[in-house]
Design a protein around this motif. Sequence first.
Motif, PDB file in Angstrom:
ATOM      1  N   GLN A  31       0.214 -13.100  -1.786  1.00 38.78           N
ATOM      2  CA  GLN A  31      -0.333 -13.262  -0.436  1.00 38.78           C
ATOM      3  C   GLN A  31       0.392 -14.362   0.335  1.00 38.78           C
ATOM      4  N   GLY A  32       1.045 -15.267  -0.394  1.00 36.63           N
ATOM      5  CA  GLY A  32       1.842 -16.299   0.277  1.00 36.63           C
ATOM      6  C   GLY A  32       2.915 -15.713   1.180  1.00 36.63           C
ATOM      7  N   VAL A  33       3.348 -14.502   0.864  1.00 31.42           N
ATOM      8  CA  VAL A  33       4.300 -13.777   1.709  1.00 31.42           C
ATOM      9  C   VAL A  33       3.578 -12.731   2.553  1.00 31.42           C
ATOM     10  N   ASP A  34       2.673 -11.993   1.925  1.00 30.68           N
ATOM     11  CA  ASP A  34       2.031 -10.857   2.590  1.00 30.68           C
ATOM     12  C   ASP A  34       1.306 -11.251   3.870  1.00 30.68           C
ATOM     13  N   GLU A  35       0.736 -12.442   3.888  1.00 28.50           N
ATOM     14  CA  GLU A  35      -0.023 -12.855   5.084  1.00 28.50           C
ATOM     15  C   GLU A  35       0.879 -13.066   6.291  1.00 28.50           C
ATOM     16  N   LEU A  36       2.196 -13.115   6.069  1.00 29.69           N
ATOM     17  CA  LEU A  36       3.137 -13.321   7.169  1.00 29.69           C
ATOM     18  C   LEU A  36       3.826 -12.037   7.614  1.00 29.69           C
ATOM     19  N   LEU A  37       3.535 -10.935   6.932  1.00 32.30           N
ATOM     20  CA  LEU A  37       4.138  -9.664   7.332  1.00 32.30           C
ATOM     21  C   LEU A  37       3.623  -9.263   8.712  1.00 32.30           C
ATOM     22  N   GLY A  38       4.499  -8.738   9.531  1.00 33.40           N
ATOM     23  CA  GLY A  38       4.119  -8.363  10.886  1.00 33.40           C
ATOM     24  C   GLY A  38       4.229  -9.491  11.880  1.00 33.40           C
ATOM     25  N   THR A  39       4.620 -10.686  11.412  1.00 29.50           N
ATOM     26  CA  THR A  39       4.824 -11.828  12.309  1.00 29.50           C
ATOM     27  C   THR A  39       6.323 -12.022  12.523  1.00 29.50           C
ATOM     28  N   PRO A  40       6.717 -12.799  13.522  1.00 34.26           N
ATOM     29  CA  PRO A  40       8.145 -13.046  13.747  1.00 34.26           C
ATOM     30  C   PRO A  40       8.738 -14.110  12.826  1.00 34.26           C
ATOM     31  N   LEU A  94       7.043 -19.328  -8.289  1.00 32.13           N
ATOM     32  CA  LEU A  94       8.105 -19.405  -7.287  1.00 32.13           C
ATOM     33  C   LEU A  94       8.954 -18.132  -7.288  1.00 32.13           C
ATOM     34  N   GLN A  95       9.165 -17.544  -8.447  1.00 25.69           N
ATOM     35  CA  GLN A  95       9.905 -16.290  -8.517  1.00 25.69           C
ATOM     36  C   GLN A  95       9.143 -15.171  -7.824  1.00 25.69           C
ATOM     37  N   LEU A  96       7.806 -15.179  -7.950  1.00 22.99           N
ATOM     38  CA  LEU A  96       6.991 -14.180  -7.264  1.00 22.99           C
ATOM     39  C   LEU A  96       7.198 -14.253  -5.754  1.00 22.99           C
ATOM     40  N   ILE A  97       7.208 -15.476  -5.221  1.00 20.01           N
ATOM     41  CA  ILE A  97       7.389 -15.658  -3.781  1.00 20.01           C
ATOM     42  C   ILE A  97       8.783 -15.194  -3.360  1.00 20.01           C
ATOM     43  N   CYS A  98       9.795 -15.555  -4.136  1.00 23.87           N
ATOM     44  CA  CYS A  98      11.168 -15.148  -3.801  1.00 23.87           C
ATOM     45  C   CYS A  98      11.310 -13.626  -3.814  1.00 23.87           C
ATOM     46  N   ASP A  99      10.775 -13.010  -4.846  1.00 20.92           N
ATOM     47  CA  ASP A  99      10.911 -11.552  -4.971  1.00 20.92           C
ATOM     48  C   ASP A  99      10.165 -10.826  -3.859  1.00 20.92           C
ATOM     49  N   ARG A 100       8.952 -11.302  -3.569  1.00 21.29           N
ATOM     50  CA  ARG A 100       8.154 -10.648  -2.530  1.00 21.29           C
ATOM     51  C   ARG A 100       8.797 -10.829  -1.157  1.00 21.29           C
ATOM     52  N   ALA A 101       9.298 -12.008  -0.895  1.00 21.47           N
ATOM     53  CA  ALA A 101       9.947 -12.267   0.392  1.00 21.47           C
ATOM     54  C   ALA A 101      11.185 -11.388   0.559  1.00 21.47           C
ATOM     55  N   ARG A 102      11.978 -11.282  -0.492  1.00 21.64           N
ATOM     56  CA  ARG A 102      13.181 -10.465  -0.425  1.00 21.64           C
ATOM     57  C   ARG A 102      12.834  -8.998  -0.182  1.00 21.64           C
ATOM     58  N   GLN A 103      11.735  -8.554  -0.774  1.00 17.51           N
ATOM     59  CA  GLN A 103      11.297  -7.168  -0.608  1.00 17.51           C
ATOM     60  C   GLN A 103      11.045  -6.839   0.851  1.00 17.51           C
TER      61      GLN A 103
END
Length: 254
Positions: A31-40, A94-103
Amino acid sequence: MTAPKILFYHDGRHPLIYMYEPPMQKEEYEQGVDELLGTPVEAIMFCLGDGRTVLHDTQVGELWGHNRKKWPHLIFRRAHQNARDLIGKGHDPLQLICDRARQYGKKVYPTLLVQQGRGPWAEDVRCSNFRFDNPQLEIGAGGDLPADYPGATCLDFKHRAVRDERFALIKETLEKYPVDGFELQMNYQAYYFHPNEVAAGRKIMTEWVRKVYRAVKRSGRRRELVIRIPYSIEGCYSVGMDIEAWLEEGIVDA
């Protein structure tokens, strides 16, 4: 790599690992990444725990709460339990955040809280053994500062052991994780030298920032070094950060 224009600081604690009852699930941490999806937002400046201790699978630093059996605050224990459980299941936070962000096409710049003081053992459960075991490395170690000086228990960067300990954590992060840059948060308890040694400290700090910059660039990828600093050049200069020299030399990107 195109430099991001909108960078979002994610504390990684209050809006994330503090919020979930252990055991935290992989999908919850993402969710550290998902909550920012759809934002600039283009880049996530993701905080590495407390700074003195971290919330990912480090081999050179110390895991938040690894040295604790009793906790004065439920939330701090929860952060430790969640990080420990995720790592134990093979999900490095931290790897989870990196992988999700890259996705989803977001960039990740880990953020290190470079400086922070030290409290009493019974209360300061986010502190590292390195800090508790080495009070001689603190700015107030000489006992010649006023009792209310706010930076007395902060690390004194005149000591190589201090600079090496901080750098080792940065180097590991750059080498181990697919990050797009790194942020030094240098405005959080911005005390780096004894008040009488700030002038000599500016050269020391410039050398250290140069070393960090070179490590960021050494990866072969177009990574950026970002710094967060006091709001004025004079304010930076007064605590040992010669920002003008850093800019002239080109050892910071943003």
